[in-house]
Design a protein around this motif. Structure first.
Motif, PDB file in Angstrom:
ATOM      1  N   GLU A 382       0.842  -1.198   0.000  1.00  0.00           N
ATOM      2  CA  GLU A 382       0.000   0.000   0.000  1.00  0.00           C
ATOM      3  C   GLU A 382       0.880   1.251   0.000  1.00  0.00           C
ATOM      4  O   GLU A 382       0.628   2.201  -0.746  1.00  0.00           O
ATOM      5  N   MET A 383       1.936   1.247   0.841  1.00  0.00           N
ATOM      6  CA  MET A 383       2.763   2.454   0.911  1.00  0.00           C
ATOM      7  C   MET A 383       3.552   2.662  -0.378  1.00  0.00           C
ATOM      8  O   MET A 383       3.755   3.794  -0.797  1.00  0.00           O
ATOM      9  N   ILE A 386       1.245   4.421  -2.576  1.00  0.00           N
ATOM     10  CA  ILE A 386       1.037   5.827  -2.180  1.00  0.00           C
ATOM     11  C   ILE A 386       2.215   6.685  -2.646  1.00  0.00           C
ATOM     12  O   ILE A 386       2.037   7.775  -3.199  1.00  0.00           O
ATOM     13  N   LEU A 387       3.428   6.168  -2.460  1.00  0.00           N
ATOM     14  CA  LEU A 387       4.610   6.935  -2.877  1.00  0.00           C
ATOM     15  C   LEU A 387       4.666   7.061  -4.401  1.00  0.00           C
ATOM     16  O   LEU A 387       4.995   8.121  -4.942  1.00  0.00           O
ATOM     17  N   ALA A 390       2.238   9.574  -5.494  1.00  0.00           N
ATOM     18  CA  ALA A 390       2.718  10.915  -5.129  1.00  0.00           C
ATOM     19  C   ALA A 390       3.722  11.427  -6.169  1.00  0.00           C
ATOM     20  O   ALA A 390       3.687  12.589  -6.573  1.00  0.00           O
ATOM     21  N   VAL A 391       4.617  10.529  -6.624  1.00  0.00           N
ATOM     22  CA  VAL A 391       5.583  10.910  -7.667  1.00  0.00           C
ATOM     23  C   VAL A 391       4.838  11.360  -8.923  1.00  0.00           C
ATOM     24  O   VAL A 391       5.134  12.411  -9.508  1.00  0.00           O
ATOM     25  N   LEU A 394       3.031  14.724  -8.426  1.00  0.00           N
ATOM     26  CA  LEU A 394       3.966  15.856  -8.414  1.00  0.00           C
ATOM     27  C   LEU A 394       4.561  16.110  -9.796  1.00  0.00           C
ATOM     28  O   LEU A 394       4.826  17.260 -10.173  1.00  0.00           O
ATOM     29  N   PHE A 400      11.008  18.469 -10.891  1.00  0.00           N
ATOM     30  CA  PHE A 400      11.904  17.670 -10.066  1.00  0.00           C
ATOM     31  C   PHE A 400      11.454  16.216  -9.944  1.00  0.00           C
ATOM     32  O   PHE A 400      12.270  15.303  -9.801  1.00  0.00           O
ATOM     33  N   LEU A 404      11.982  10.730 -11.256  1.00  0.00           N
ATOM     34  CA  LEU A 404      11.601   9.612 -10.390  1.00  0.00           C
ATOM     35  C   LEU A 404      10.582   8.691 -11.061  1.00  0.00           C
ATOM     36  O   LEU A 404      10.395   7.555 -10.637  1.00  0.00           O
TER      37      LEU A 404
ATOM     38  N   ARG B  38       3.800  13.139  -0.752  1.00  0.00           N
ATOM     39  CA  ARG B  38       4.251  14.249  -1.612  1.00  0.00           C
ATOM     40  C   ARG B  38       5.246  15.127  -0.857  1.00  0.00           C
ATOM     41  O   ARG B  38       6.262  15.562  -1.415  1.00  0.00           O
ATOM     42  N   LEU B  41       8.698  13.654  -0.717  1.00  0.00           N
ATOM     43  CA  LEU B  41       9.408  13.757  -2.001  1.00  0.00           C
ATOM     44  C   LEU B  41       9.888  15.186  -2.250  1.00  0.00           C
ATOM     45  O   LEU B  41      11.009  15.403  -2.731  1.00  0.00           O
TER      46      LEU B  41
END
Lengths: 537, 64
Positions: A382-383, A386-387, A390-391, A394, A400, A404, B38, B41
């Motif tokens: 799950e994490m 989530i990460l 998020a990448v 963003l 930036f 990633l 977020r 990061l």
């Protein structure tokens, strides 16, 4: 029935070996007439080493399979005499778009570096790739070179001995015995050779399934690589759309591990998925559908006495990054010059140990990269999801985060850092990209390009430095290629090979990797470097 | 390569902490998790230095 992959290109023919009173011994036998086996055989035959290729089939790859070929393999194919055909037929692309759910997150341009003869990538169906290799085999045969492909010759048993290998080969007519001083196994991820010899195939295991569809359509999609994370038409998974020659589009839909393959392959299940992706009103025809399963793993050793494994038979990666066929061609590029020297008695058999060292280094790099891509594309917790999300979120707004985003790190050649064949770098502040172990980057010259001048032999590349035009060390011929930055209008040679140094002397291997470099010629040092690069030091 | 700063370094720690809580105000658990991700990061990119980032990961790991 007019697809190239439906026509027998090397139909079974009876060989005199089948009627010989005693098993015939060949210097080299290759198992598998795929991209890697054919590349190995052509490389040997070009230099007059007799080679027989055995394949249990008689046609090129069924369906497109590997479609993305990188610069380095194209340069190698140029050395093998068929790089330009591939580029002319292939689709060149520079732009990629990344989508997340329904939004375009960003687009990138590969912006390939100038001053190279070959493009960064082409897309080309594996069946064309193999067809051009088969054409090259025919061309060599016409020129009297010792190469043959035996279709519908299936190896059923292998006996290994200290100085040769014995093969039992089944044909549509009968079985016969064949012997080989050296056997190169290029028989794919499911390698029967590996199984017959009871050899391991381990490593970090990752399993997934991909629905691969080749679709013929008149669509106004641009010639770009489109990659989706978690799209509405393939929830929780990834998707890829990429153009191939002849109006064929490759669609990869990740399906996850726990699926019913036979169900998923049925057109009534495939077509709705494709319509959801392409739009209801887009007309298309399915050329080929397959479910592809992979694992990331490799053999512990690629060389087992007189049997040497190359390509997917030796190592398997996820498809992200096009690191399968591209790395296999680099295997044979690494292997064949060494094997030739051993066969000619110019280098000890131990030179072949460096094939293991160097190509295992390459395989591990590919496995690492493709495993990381896979972890990004299909988060395992799950994490990690989530990460990953998020990448992507963003990346839509901020530069930036874009580095990633990992939708596959495209194949780049491996630098053999730490190889026993390297001589320590002695070019002070020389460019890192041409350090010992690195593949030579191309550069434009007054009369063409650099790489074709470095092909297939040991070369002493001098840039504004004196050195003998020719020397021989322990049976190894070295020929000088003298260049000057005075002729280097684009400054590519200076940037790639000199950096801040006023001059340089490079010893370059037959596979165009750097063996040694320093600012000026030194006979003792370069003679030692030649011996080291050929396993004699 | 700089070492990770593990001594007090935030000007107005109570204000920063209040800003952090305020950012999560009214969010669901899922939205808060996404915000945290977020934020990590964004901050990691600002630090940039791989050595400092590795030290930060170590510092953040729970002690046994």
């Amino acid at each position: 029935m007019n697809k190239i992959f439906e026509i027998p290109l090397y139909a079974y023919e009876r060989s005199p070996d089948q009627d010989a009173p005693a098993p015939v011994r060949h210097p080299v036998v290759v198992i598998g007439a795929g991209p890697i086996g054919l590349a190995a055989a052509i490389d040997l035959a070009q230099d007059d080493v007799p080679v027989v290729v055995l394949d249990d089939n008689d046609k090129v790859s069924f369906g497109s399979r590997a479609i993305c070929f990188a610069k380095r393999p194209l340069e190698i194919l140029d050395r093998l005499g068929c790089g330009h055909e591939m580029v002319e037929k292939g689709v060149k692309w520079d732009v990629g778009k990344v989508f997340f759910d329904t939004r375009k997150v960003f687009e990138f341009n590969l912006l390939p570096e100038d001053g190279h003869e070959f493009p960064a990538f082409i897309n080309l169906q594996q069946y064309y790739f193999e067809e051009y290799l088969v054409n090259r085999v025919r061309q060599l045969q016409d020129a009297g070179k010792p190469i043959e492909i035996r279709g519908q010759n299936r190896v059923e048993a292998i006996g290994t001995h200290d100085d040769h290998v014995k093969l039992e080969v089944a044909t549509p007519e009968d079985s016969y015995t064949l012997e080989a001083d050296w056997l190169i196994a290029c028989d794919g991820a499911g390698s029967p050779t590996r199984r017959m010899l009871g050899l391991d195939f381990v490593g970090r295991v990752f399993e997934d399934n991909f629905l691969i569809a080749d679709v013929v359509m008149e669509a106004d999609f641009p010639t770009e690589r489109w990659f989706w994370f978690d799209p509405p038409f393939n929830r929780g998974q990834s998707a890829l759309l990429h153009k191939q020659p002849d109006g064929v589009w490759r669609i990869d839909l990740q399906l996850g591990w726990d699926i019913d393959k036979e169900e998923e392959k049925k057109p009534e299940n495939v077509i709705p998925r494709l319509k959801a992706m392409l739009g209801e009103d887009v007309e298309f025809e399915l050329e080929w559908v397959s479910i592809y399963t992979f694992q990331c793993r490799r053999m512990e050793k690629f060389r087992h006495g007189r049997v040497i494994f190359a390509g997917d038979a030796a190592h398997q990666v996820s498809p992200f990054g096009a690191r399968g066929a591209n790395s296999g061609v680099q295997d044979t590029d690494n292997l064949v010059w060494k094997l030739k020297l051993v066969i000619e008695g110019k280098a000890p058999e131990t030179l072949l140990e460096s094939y293991d060292t160097e190509r295992i280094h390459g395989a591990d790099e590919n496995i690492l990269n493709s495993t990381r891509s896979t972890d990004f594309i299909t988060p395992k917790s799950e994490m990690s999801r989530i990460l990953r999300d998020a990448v992507l979120d963003l990346a839509e707004e901020h530069d930036f985060a874009r580095p990633l985003v990992n939708s596959g790190r495209l194949s780049v050649p491996c630098t053999y850092d730490g190889s026993p064949l390297n001589t320590a770098d002695a070019l002070e502040d020389g460019p890192a990209r041409t350090r010992p172990g690195a593949p030579c980057p191309d550069a434009p010259l007054v009369d063409g390009f650099l790489l074709p001048k470095l092909a297939g032999k040991f070369t002493l590349l001098t840039i504004d430095a004196d050195a003998p035009d020719h020397f021989e060390e322990s049976g190894i011929e070295v020929t000088r290629l003298a260049l000057s930055v005075k002729d280097d209008k684009s400054l590519a040679l200076k940037q790639r090979y000199l950096g801040v140094a006023p001059s340089a002397v490079y010893l370059i291997r037959p596979d165009q990797h750097v063996a040694a470099r320093r600012e000026s010629w030194n006979e003792n040092i370069f003679r030692t470097a030649v011996r080291r690069a050929t396993g004699q030091e | 390569m700089a070492d990770l700063i593990l001594t007090p370094n935030i000007d107005g720690p109570d204000d920063f902490y209040a800003d952090l809580l305020a950012a999560h105000e009214g969010l669901s658990k899922e939205e808060s998790d996404a915000l945290n991700a977020r934020l990590i990061l964004v901050l990691a990119n600002h630090i940039g230095d791989r050595k400092a980032l590795a030290q930060a990961i170590t510092a953040a790991k729970a002690k046994d």
